[in-house]
Design an enzyme around this catalytic site. Structure first.
Site, PDB file in Angstrom:
ATOM      1  N   SER A  69       6.876   7.605   5.442  1.00 57.10           N
ATOM      2  CA  SER A  69       6.669   6.347   4.705  1.00 57.10           C
ATOM      3  C   SER A  69       5.829   6.576   3.459  1.00 57.10           C
ATOM      4  CB  SER A  69       6.021   5.305   5.621  1.00 57.10           C
ATOM      5  OG  SER A  69       4.709   5.700   5.920  1.00 57.10           O
TER       6      SER A  69
ATOM      7  N   ARG B  63       7.713   5.805   0.029  1.00 54.00           N
ATOM      8  CA  ARG B  63       7.229   4.626  -0.687  1.00 54.00           C
ATOM      9  C   ARG B  63       6.970   4.971  -2.161  1.00 54.00           C
ATOM     10  NH1 ARG B  63       2.990   3.983   1.846  1.00 54.00           N
ATOM     11  NH2 ARG B  63       3.808   2.569   3.431  1.00 54.00           N
TER      12      ARG B  63
ATOM     13  N   ASN C  69       9.514   3.796  -5.230  1.00 54.22           N
ATOM     14  CA  ASN C  69       9.007   2.939  -6.309  1.00 54.22           C
ATOM     15  C   ASN C  69       9.166   3.594  -7.668  1.00 54.22           C
ATOM     16  OD1 ASN C  69       7.510   0.273  -5.688  1.00 54.22           O
ATOM     17  ND2 ASN C  69       7.082   1.586  -3.950  1.00 54.22           N
TER      18      ASN C  69
END
Lengths: 156, 271
Positions: free
Chosen positions: B193, B197, B201
């Site tokens: 994660s 992440r 992004n």
């Protein structure tokens, strides 16, 4: 998404930068921040000390001012007392001097009076002799009757 | 992007921007652009921090004050979250935040600027300028953190303590298999994660910048009025997305740092 050997290179970079920050960069800032904290704490403590000193100095100033005031009052009272004494002494001295002068004058007057009496006595004796001579119509030997005259003078 | 007879199509333009400069084949391919950009950024920014620290004075200058604000902000976060004793966590958090932030910030440089230098100065066809749009960079960090989580677990709880926690938490020792399965999922979710992440992004942001940049190039195949409108839209959109992206850049760097601290804090404290 393609994971490949780049990963290892990136891990090496990451480890290298962590090591650099941990061993070189971060200690500088830890030191300077600790130093600054200490300086600020010291400064605040010094300010507090200064404030207390100022307070106690004010207290001391107040005390010595009060003491000076009471001393001054004492001195003034003493001076007033001394002045009164001096005035009193001067008065006494003046009175004594006055009395002395009066006494002197009285003595002088008495002396003068005595002397005047003496002279008067002599004149009266002379007059008496002259009068007696005239009465006796004859020369009275002054020398022969000196004793008599003196006696007369004494009686007068 | 070059204007002229050999102008690329939109598809070519986008894929051109999403290919790394690499050497080698298969797993042993190495993305040179990612390695060089991230290394260069790290050397420059940590070098600057080193300079600021080396000349640090009691009364700080502007640059020193700026670096100190950043460093102290991170140190405060670490102190608030991580309660065990460790010399590593604050430097690690500083490295993560500063490095990730600066790598992300390359995204704000117009998408064609650095590839143009690569093409015209260094004669390289491909150059992905933002290292955090390469999952290798994000996974490298998250897997390092993953390894550190285990190091911290063993260091603060001991082998026995850690094994007991793995088997006994959260349902008690009688449900050890369930606990173990949950723990494995939990532990592996962390690096995945963390990396995805940041990568997601930044990659999405980069793609949007590329798409917005395409609007500026639309004049090659459109009427003058349409190309004018397109150019205007490009300016407005890249400005807007750029401003919004400043938030994302900072936020993602901060999140990566905070989660790193939180994971290590969890590893150092018993459940």
């Amino acid at each position: 998404m393609n994971i490949n050997a780049t990963l290892f290179g990136q891990v090496i970079w990451f480890a290298l930068f962590i090591w650099f920050v941990m061993k070189v960069v971060w200690p500088y800032f830890q030191r300077i921040i600790a130093e600054r904290q200490k300086t600020i704490a010291d400064g605040l403590a010094a300010a507090e000390r200064g404030r207390q000193e100022l307070e106690s100095a004010g207290q001391r100033a107040q005390d010595s001012l009060a003491e000076a005031r009471s001393r001054a009052a004492e001195v003034i009272a003493l001076a007033e007392k001394r002045a009164a004494e001096i005035v009193e002494e001067a008065k006494n001295a003046a009175k004594a001097e006055g009395e002395r002068l009066i006494a002197g004058a009285k003595a002088e007057v008495e002396q003068q009076a005595t002397r005047a009496k003496e002279q008067l006595r002599e004149h009266v004796a002379a007059l008496a002799v002259a009068g007696a001579g005239k009465i006796l119509r004859r020369e009275v030997d002054a020398k022969a009757h000196a004793e008599l005259l003196a006696q007369l003078k004494q009686e007068l | 992007m070059a204007a002229g007879a050999t102008a690329p199509t939109a598809n070519e333009y986008i894929s051109h921007h999403l290919v790394n400069l690499s050497v080698g084949d298969g797993f042993w391919r190495v993305h040179l652009d990612t390695l060089i950009m991230s290394g260069l950024i790290g050397v420059v920014v940590f070098g600057l921090m080193w300079l600021a620290g080396r000349r640090a004075k009691l009364v700080p200058g502007k640059f020193q004050a700026f670096v100190e604000i950043v460093v102290e902000m991170i140190d405060t976060q670490v102190r608030d979250t991580f309660h065990a004793k460790s010399e590593l966590v604050t430097p690690l958090a500083i490295t993560v935040f500063v490095w990730v932030f600066c790598m992300n910030a390359i995204d704000l440089i117009p998408v064609d600027f650095i590839p143009w230098i690569a093409e015209h100065v260094f004669h390289q066809q491909h150059w992905k300028a933002v290292p955090t749009t390469d999952p290798n960079a994000t996974f490298a960090m998250s897997l390092t953190v993953f390894a550190l989580i285990f190091v911290f677990n063993f260091r603060f709880k001991g082998v026995g303590g850690f094994l007991h926690e793995v088997l006994a938490a959260p349902f008690g020792i009688w449900l050890a298999p369930v606990n173990l399965a949950l723990r494995i999922v939990e532990e592996f979710a962390k690096p995945i994660s963390l990396a995805l992440r940041l990568f997601g992004n930044m990659f999405a942001g980069e793609v949007l910048f590329i798409l917005i940049a395409l609007l500026a190039g639309a004049w090659v195949w459109s009427s003058p009025v349409a190309s004018g409108v397109s150019m205007l839209a490009h300016v407005i959109l890249s400005l807007g997305w750029g401003i919004f992206h400043i938030l994302i850049i900072t936020l993602q760097a901060f999140i990566f740092m905070m989660l790193t601290i939180v994971y290590l804090s969890m590893a150092s404290e018993s459940h």
